[in-house]
Design an enzyme around this catalytic site. Structure first.
Site, short mmCIF file in Angstrom:
data_model
loop_
_atom_site.label_atom_id
_atom_site.label_comp_id
_atom_site.label_asym_id
_atom_site.label_seq_id
_atom_site.Cartn_x
_atom_site.Cartn_y
_atom_site.Cartn_z
N GLU A 97 0.83 -1.21 0.00
CA GLU A 97 0.00 0.00 0.00
C GLU A 97 0.86 1.26 0.00
OE1 GLU A 97 -2.94 -0.30 -0.78
OE2 GLU A 97 -3.06 -2.45 -0.44
N HIS A 100 1.87 2.27 -3.42
CA HIS A 100 0.93 3.15 -4.12
C HIS A 100 1.15 4.61 -3.73
CE1 HIS A 100 -1.26 0.02 -6.08
NE2 HIS A 100 -1.70 -0.53 -4.96
#
Length: 225
Positions: A97, A100
Site C-alpha cells: 500500500e 501506491h
C-alpha cells in the site's frame, strides 16, 4: 449450450479460485512473524519516512484485507490485523500500500491514467448491462453497441490496474529489502503474499475481457443478421 455453460463456469471459477488463493496464503503467513517484530503500521511509517513522505498518514480501517491507499487524503489505511500485526503478511501488505503512495508522489503514469478513468469506468460498469439487456430484448443493436462501449471503459480500467498493482508490489519488495525490514529467508514468503494478492487483479481482468469479447461478438452477430 455446452459452450455457454463452460463460459459461465469459468467466469465463476476463476474469481473464486483467486480469492481462495489470497485468503489461504494470507492466513498461512499471518501466522508467521517477521524477524524484526515490527507491525504493519511501523513498516508503513518507516518506508514512508525513508522516501520523504512524512505528510502521508496511516490509519486503521475495519474489515479483513480492506487495506488500501487513499490518494485524495494521502492516507494509507491498514486493516486491524495488518495495522497491529507482526506477521510476514502484515509487512508485505503494508509495504504494498505504501508502494501506491510512492507511485502517487512520483506521479506514476499508469496510476494517473487509472485515476482519470475512475468516473467513466464506474459509470460504464453500472450502465453497460442495462443497455445490453435492453438491446437484446428490444432487438436494438445500437443499444448493445452503446453497452459494449461503456463496458470497454470498465475493462480498460481493469487492464490499467494490472501494471499499477504489479509495480506497487515490486516497489514493496525493494523497500522491504533495502530498509532491512525483511531478511533473505523472508523474501520468498513476502513474494508469495504479494503474488497471491496480484492474482485477484489478474482474475478480474480476465473475466472482464472475456465478458467484453462475448458481448462484442453478440453485437457483431446481431448486426450481421
Amino acid at each position: 449450450m455446452l459452450g455457454y455453460l463452460i463460459y459461465f463456469a469459468l467466469l465463476m471459477i476463476i474469481p473464486l479460485w483467486a480469492q481462495s488463493k489470497v485468503k489461504n496464503t494470507y492466513k498461512k503467513y499471518s501466522k508467521v512473524m517477521n524477524s524484526n517484530m515490527v507491525t504493519g503500521a511501523q513498516v508503513a511509517r518507516k518506508i514512508l519516512d525513508d522516501n520523504g513522505l512524512y505528510h502521508v498518514t496511516i490509519e486503521e480501517t475495519k474489515g479483513t484485507l480492506s487495506d488500501h491507499y487513499d490518494p485524495r487524503k494521502k492516507t494509507v489505511r491498514l486493516s486491524t490485523d495488518n495495522f497491529h500485526g507482526y506477521s510476514a503478511a502484515a509487512a508485505a501488505i503494508a509495504a504494498h500500500e505504501v508502494g501506491h503512495a510512492i507511485q502517487d508522489a512520483e506521479s506514476y503514469a499508469f496510476l494517473r491514467f487509472r485515476h482519470s478513468l475512475v468516473p467513466i469506468a464506474g459509470f460504464g460498469d453500472k450502465m453497460s448491462f442495462i443497455f445490453i439487456i435492453a438491446g437484446i430484448f428490444l432487438q436494438a443493436t445500437n443499444l448493445i453497441l452503446i453497452g459494449v462501449i461503456f463496458m470497454s471503459f470498465a475493462v480498460l480500467f481493469q487492464l490499467v490496474t494490472l501494471p499499477v498493482e504489479f509495480d506497487a508490489s515490486n516497489r514493496a519488495m525493494n523497500q522491504l529489502v533495502s530498509s532491512g525490514i525483511i531478511r533473505n529467508n523472508e523474501e520468498r514468503q513476502t513474494k508469495k503474499v504479494l503474488n497471491a494478492a496480484a492474482l485477484t487483479y489478474v482474475a478480474a481482468a480476465l473475466v472482464a475481457v472475456a465478458e467484453l469479447i462475448r458481448f462484442a461478438s453478440m453485437f457483431l452477430l446481431a448486426n450481421d443478421e
